[in-house]
Design a protein around this motif. Structure first.
Motif, PDB file in Angstrom:
ATOM      1  N   LEU A   1      -9.837  18.132   7.640  1.00 20.80           N
ATOM      2  CA  LEU A   1      -8.382  18.318   8.145  1.00 20.80           C
ATOM      3  C   LEU A   1      -8.211  17.947   9.719  1.00 20.80           C
ATOM      4  CD1 LEU A   1      -7.920  21.543   6.163  1.00 20.80           C
ATOM      5  CD2 LEU A   1      -6.953  19.301   5.562  1.00 20.80           C
ATOM      6  N   GLU A   2      -7.163  17.750  10.126  1.00 17.71           N
ATOM      7  CA  GLU A   2      -6.725  17.599  11.387  1.00 17.71           C
ATOM      8  C   GLU A   2      -5.992  18.637  11.956  1.00 17.71           C
ATOM      9  OE1 GLU A   2      -4.849  13.659  11.583  1.00 17.71           O
ATOM     10  OE2 GLU A   2      -2.936  14.577  11.084  1.00 17.71           O
ATOM     11  N   ILE A   3      -5.744  18.739  13.301  1.00 18.90           N
ATOM     12  CA  ILE A   3      -4.787  19.887  13.708  1.00 18.90           C
ATOM     13  C   ILE A   3      -3.565  19.067  14.337  1.00 18.90           C
ATOM     14  CG2 ILE A   3      -4.677  21.667  15.317  1.00 18.90           C
ATOM     15  CD1 ILE A   3      -7.451  22.035  15.171  1.00 18.90           C
ATOM     16  N   GLY A   4      -2.238  19.683  14.098  1.00 18.84           N
ATOM     17  CA  GLY A   4      -1.203  19.227  14.537  1.00 18.84           C
ATOM     18  C   GLY A   4      -0.310  20.130  15.397  1.00 18.84           C
ATOM     19  N   SER A   5       0.898  20.560  14.912  1.00 19.28           N
ATOM     20  CA  SER A   5       1.727  21.439  15.866  1.00 19.28           C
ATOM     21  C   SER A   5       1.054  22.874  15.925  1.00 19.28           C
ATOM     22  CB  SER A   5       3.030  21.593  15.447  1.00 19.28           C
ATOM     23  OG  SER A   5       3.732  20.374  15.409  1.00 19.28           O
TER      24      SER A   5
ATOM     25  N   ASP B   1      -3.381  13.973  -7.664  1.00 17.20           N
ATOM     26  CA  ASP B   1      -3.753  12.491  -8.106  1.00 17.20           C
ATOM     27  C   ASP B   1      -4.475  11.896  -6.874  1.00 17.20           C
ATOM     28  OD1 ASP B   1      -2.226  12.721 -10.301  1.00 17.20           O
ATOM     29  OD2 ASP B   1      -0.226  12.223  -9.188  1.00 17.20           O
ATOM     30  N   GLY B   2      -5.618  12.394  -6.387  1.00 21.08           N
ATOM     31  CA  GLY B   2      -6.631  11.945  -5.477  1.00 21.08           C
ATOM     32  C   GLY B   2      -5.978  12.181  -3.974  1.00 21.08           C
ATOM     33  N   VAL B   3      -4.675  12.734  -3.733  1.00 17.56           N
ATOM     34  CA  VAL B   3      -4.237  12.952  -2.416  1.00 17.56           C
ATOM     35  C   VAL B   3      -4.336  14.331  -2.099  1.00 17.56           C
ATOM     36  CG1 VAL B   3      -2.098  12.702  -1.104  1.00 17.56           C
ATOM     37  CG2 VAL B   3      -2.513  11.018  -2.826  1.00 17.56           C
ATOM     38  N   LYS B   4      -4.642  14.547  -0.862  1.00 19.74           N
ATOM     39  CA  LYS B   4      -5.007  15.849  -0.258  1.00 19.74           C
ATOM     40  C   LYS B   4      -4.389  16.012   0.969  1.00 19.74           C
ATOM     41  CE  LYS B   4      -9.540  17.284  -0.230  1.00 19.74           C
ATOM     42  NZ  LYS B   4      -9.418  18.213  -1.773  1.00 19.74           N
ATOM     43  N   PHE B   5      -4.297  17.253   1.430  1.00 23.10           N
ATOM     44  CA  PHE B   5      -3.522  17.549   2.773  1.00 23.10           C
ATOM     45  C   PHE B   5      -4.301  16.811   3.932  1.00 23.10           C
ATOM     46  CE2 PHE B   5      -1.915  21.554   0.892  1.00 23.10           C
ATOM     47  CZ  PHE B   5      -0.499  21.378   1.197  1.00 23.10           C
ATOM     48  N   ASP B   6      -3.526  16.180   4.899  1.00 22.72           N
ATOM     49  CA  ASP B   6      -4.190  15.679   6.107  1.00 22.72           C
ATOM     50  C   ASP B   6      -4.611  16.391   7.108  1.00 22.72           C
ATOM     51  OD1 ASP B   6      -3.881  12.647   5.229  1.00 22.72           O
ATOM     52  OD2 ASP B   6      -1.903  13.276   5.169  1.00 22.72           O
ATOM     53  N   GLY B   7      -4.022  17.716   7.254  1.00 21.20           N
ATOM     54  CA  GLY B   7      -4.348  18.736   8.360  1.00 21.20           C
ATOM     55  C   GLY B   7      -3.406  20.203   8.280  1.00 21.20           C
ATOM     56  N   VAL B   8      -3.676  20.616   9.238  1.00 19.24           N
ATOM     57  CA  VAL B   8      -2.926  22.065   9.384  1.00 19.24           C
ATOM     58  C   VAL B   8      -2.247  22.306  10.723  1.00 19.24           C
ATOM     59  CG1 VAL B   8      -4.443  23.479   7.647  1.00 19.24           C
ATOM     60  CG2 VAL B   8      -5.222  23.076  10.194  1.00 19.24           C
TER      61      VAL B   8
ATOM     62  N   PRO C   1       0.890  -1.109   0.157  1.00 13.58           N
ATOM     63  CA  PRO C   1       0.088  -0.065  -0.198  1.00 13.58           C
ATOM     64  C   PRO C   1       0.904   1.074  -0.159  1.00 13.58           C
ATOM     65  CG  PRO C   1       0.058  -1.078   2.251  1.00 13.58           C
ATOM     66  CD  PRO C   1       0.628  -2.079   1.406  1.00 13.58           C
ATOM     67  N   GLU C   2       0.111   2.299  -0.468  1.00 13.58           N
ATOM     68  CA  GLU C   2       1.104   3.547  -0.566  1.00 13.58           C
ATOM     69  C   GLU C   2       1.343   4.043   1.066  1.00 13.58           C
ATOM     70  OE1 GLU C   2       1.913   5.907  -2.824  1.00 13.58           O
ATOM     71  OE2 GLU C   2       1.570   4.588  -4.489  1.00 13.58           O
ATOM     72  N   ASN C   3       2.370   4.814   1.174  1.00 14.06           N
ATOM     73  CA  ASN C   3       2.786   5.433   2.538  1.00 14.06           C
ATOM     74  C   ASN C   3       1.633   6.456   2.935  1.00 14.06           C
ATOM     75  OD1 ASN C   3       5.240   4.041   2.692  1.00 14.06           O
ATOM     76  ND2 ASN C   3       6.365   5.681   1.912  1.00 14.06           N
ATOM     77  N   ASN C   4       1.266   5.979   4.182  1.00 13.34           N
ATOM     78  CA  ASN C   4       0.100   6.960   4.458  1.00 13.34           C
ATOM     79  C   ASN C   4       0.489   7.927   5.931  1.00 13.34           C
ATOM     80  OD1 ASN C   4       0.316   5.042   6.585  1.00 13.34           O
ATOM     81  ND2 ASN C   4      -2.010   4.700   6.441  1.00 13.34           N
ATOM     82  N   PHE C   5       1.910   7.793   6.162  1.00 16.29           N
ATOM     83  CA  PHE C   5       2.615   8.499   7.337  1.00 16.29           C
ATOM     84  C   PHE C   5       4.016   9.023   6.792  1.00 16.29           C
ATOM     85  CE2 PHE C   5      -0.656   6.848  10.140  1.00 16.29           C
ATOM     86  CZ  PHE C   5      -0.590   7.862  11.147  1.00 16.29           C
ATOM     87  N   PRO C   6       4.674   9.924   7.166  1.00 16.97           N
ATOM     88  CA  PRO C   6       3.915  10.978   8.093  1.00 16.97           C
ATOM     89  C   PRO C   6       2.787  11.663   7.407  1.00 16.97           C
ATOM     90  CG  PRO C   6       6.003  11.795   7.181  1.00 16.97           C
ATOM     91  CD  PRO C   6       5.719  10.656   6.662  1.00 16.97           C
ATOM     92  N   LYS C   7       1.720  12.079   8.183  1.00 14.66           N
ATOM     93  CA  LYS C   7       0.642  12.824   7.476  1.00 14.66           C
ATOM     94  C   LYS C   7       1.308  14.139   6.900  1.00 14.66           C
ATOM     95  CE  LYS C   7      -2.390   9.941   8.734  1.00 14.66           C
ATOM     96  NZ  LYS C   7      -3.210   8.962   7.347  1.00 14.66           N
ATOM     97  N   LEU C   8       0.448  14.558   6.060  1.00 21.11           N
ATOM     98  CA  LEU C   8       1.037  15.940   5.410  1.00 21.11           C
ATOM     99  C   LEU C   8       0.162  17.216   5.828  1.00 21.11           C
ATOM    100  CD1 LEU C   8       1.211  14.154   1.640  1.00 21.11           C
ATOM    101  CD2 LEU C   8       2.932  14.499   3.614  1.00 21.11           C
ATOM    102  N   HIS C   9       0.912  18.179   6.234  1.00 20.30           N
ATOM    103  CA  HIS C   9       0.102  19.335   6.844  1.00 20.30           C
ATOM    104  C   HIS C   9       0.633  20.664   6.290  1.00 20.30           C
ATOM    105  CE1 HIS C   9      -1.486  17.794  10.986  1.00 20.30           C
ATOM    106  NE2 HIS C   9      -1.528  16.792  10.222  1.00 20.30           N
TER     107      HIS C   9
END
Length: 345
Positions: A80-84, A43-50, A2-10
């Motif tokens: 979206l999720e929230i990170g730092s 290509d169907g991939v979006k940001f995971d968070g901010v 499967p495609e890498n899904n970590f680290p999340k992209l913010h």
């Protein structure tokens, strides 16, 4: 596989504020920053968070619990999720007067309370609270030993407060912050703090300037006669610096730099953030991110759950173009493909 899904992209929201206002361009609204982030897709991939800067006019650090719930609903509603989080500590230099240092610690406390509430809402699965010394290198240089001790003392107090809320603090490596304006002064500060919840935030643009010794020539890594065409020498310099700082690194910004300094508005000159597609960029973003995301043996460290693009002081016309954020997302995707991992939900 499967495609890498970590680290999340913010994506960072504070570039809508940093370097704006005063004698520069108008601030870009929080809603605009969120909308551009949520709309980006490659290509169907979006940001995971901010990642959020907890300062006006985007965020009221003293907002009510109802206000925080509305913020969570707004960001979560965009998928979206929230990170730092960035603590607004600039009103109280870490090596200032007792009152100023007390203000610094109080701003960290408020930021940690805010962060804890976001985690309780389930929207913030990972991330740190970012700080810096809020002090100028030239002020630090008047008495390096005493000022490093004072910064470390303030940071330790802040760490103790953060620990009460289950938070980690990351000091930003940037040439405009006294006591962290070179890779060696940064390590000296980290060692002096010596707290388990204290670490380093690497930014590929800002830390890149460490190699050139801006504001601290004696800590320069690249030779004075270095030519940008000498990629082998640049690789060796990056290896040296990242090997020293990687053990402290708990938060990471993907960015580009053209080897120059830049400042707008009230922001001091620091490593220039360039667009991911800038032909003058000196970094090979995908390759050079690996120096931070992999250890000396080439193993992926998994040291943080997300990576963030930080690009401050771009013209508003650039930041208001959706293509800008699609290009940035594409750069982050390449980094994750090269240095990420797959993790079951």
């Amino acid at each position: 596989m499967p495609e890498n899904n970590f680290p999340k992209l913010h994506n960072a929201t504070w570039p809508g504020i940093v370097g704006k206002g005063s004698d520069s361009e108008p601030v870009i609204s929080f809603d605009t920053m969120l909308e551009k982030t949520a709309a980006a897709e490659v290509d169907g991939v979006k940001f995971d968070g901010v990642d959020l800067g907890l300062f006006d006019p985007h965020i009221d650090l003293d907002m009510s619990d109802d206000g925080i719930k509305r913020l969570v609903d707004k960001i979560g509603g965009l998928g979206l999720e929230i990170g730092s989080l960035v603590a607004p500590i600039w009103g109280g230099p870490a090596m200032g007067s007792k009152e100023e240092r007390d203000t610094f610690v109080e701003m960290v406390r408020k930021s940690c309370v805010f962060g804890q509430k976001l985690r309780e809402h389930g929207i913030r699965p990972h991330g740190i609270v970012r700080i810096d010394s809020a002090s100028k290198p030239e002020a630090w240089a008047l008495d390096p030993v005493a000022n490093t001790k004072l910064i470390a003392e303030t940071f330790r107090r802040a760490c103790d407060v953060a620990a009460d809320y289950g938070e980690k603090l990351a000091a930003e490596g940037e040439i405009c912050w006294g006591g962290m304006h070179s890779w060696r002064t940064m390590i000296d500060t980290m060692e002096a703090v010596s707290r388990p919840n204290m670490g380093f935030q690497a930014d590929m643009s800002h830390t890149f300037l460490y190699l050139l010794g801006y504001n601290r020539p004696e800590d320069r890594v690249l030779p004075v006669d270095f030519e940008w065409s000498d990629r082998a020498a640049l690789d060796e310099a990056l290896k040296t610096m990242t090997a020293a700082l990687r053990p402290w690194t708990i938060d990471f910004h993907v960015a580009q730099n053209d080897g120059t300094v830049h400042g707008t508005g009230s922001h001091d000159k620091t490593g220039r953030h360039c667009l991911a597609t800038d032909p003058n960029g000196k970094l090979d973003i995908t390759h050079d991110a690996g120096y931070w995301l992999r250890d000396e043996n080439g193993n992926i460290t998994k040291a943080f759950g997300h990576i963030c693009w930080d690009g401050c002081m771009f013209p508003n016309s650039v930041m208001e173009s959706q293509q800008t954020w699609n290009d940035i997302l594409a750069a982050l995707i390449k980094v994750r493909k090269a240095h990420g991992w797959y993790q079951e939900a």
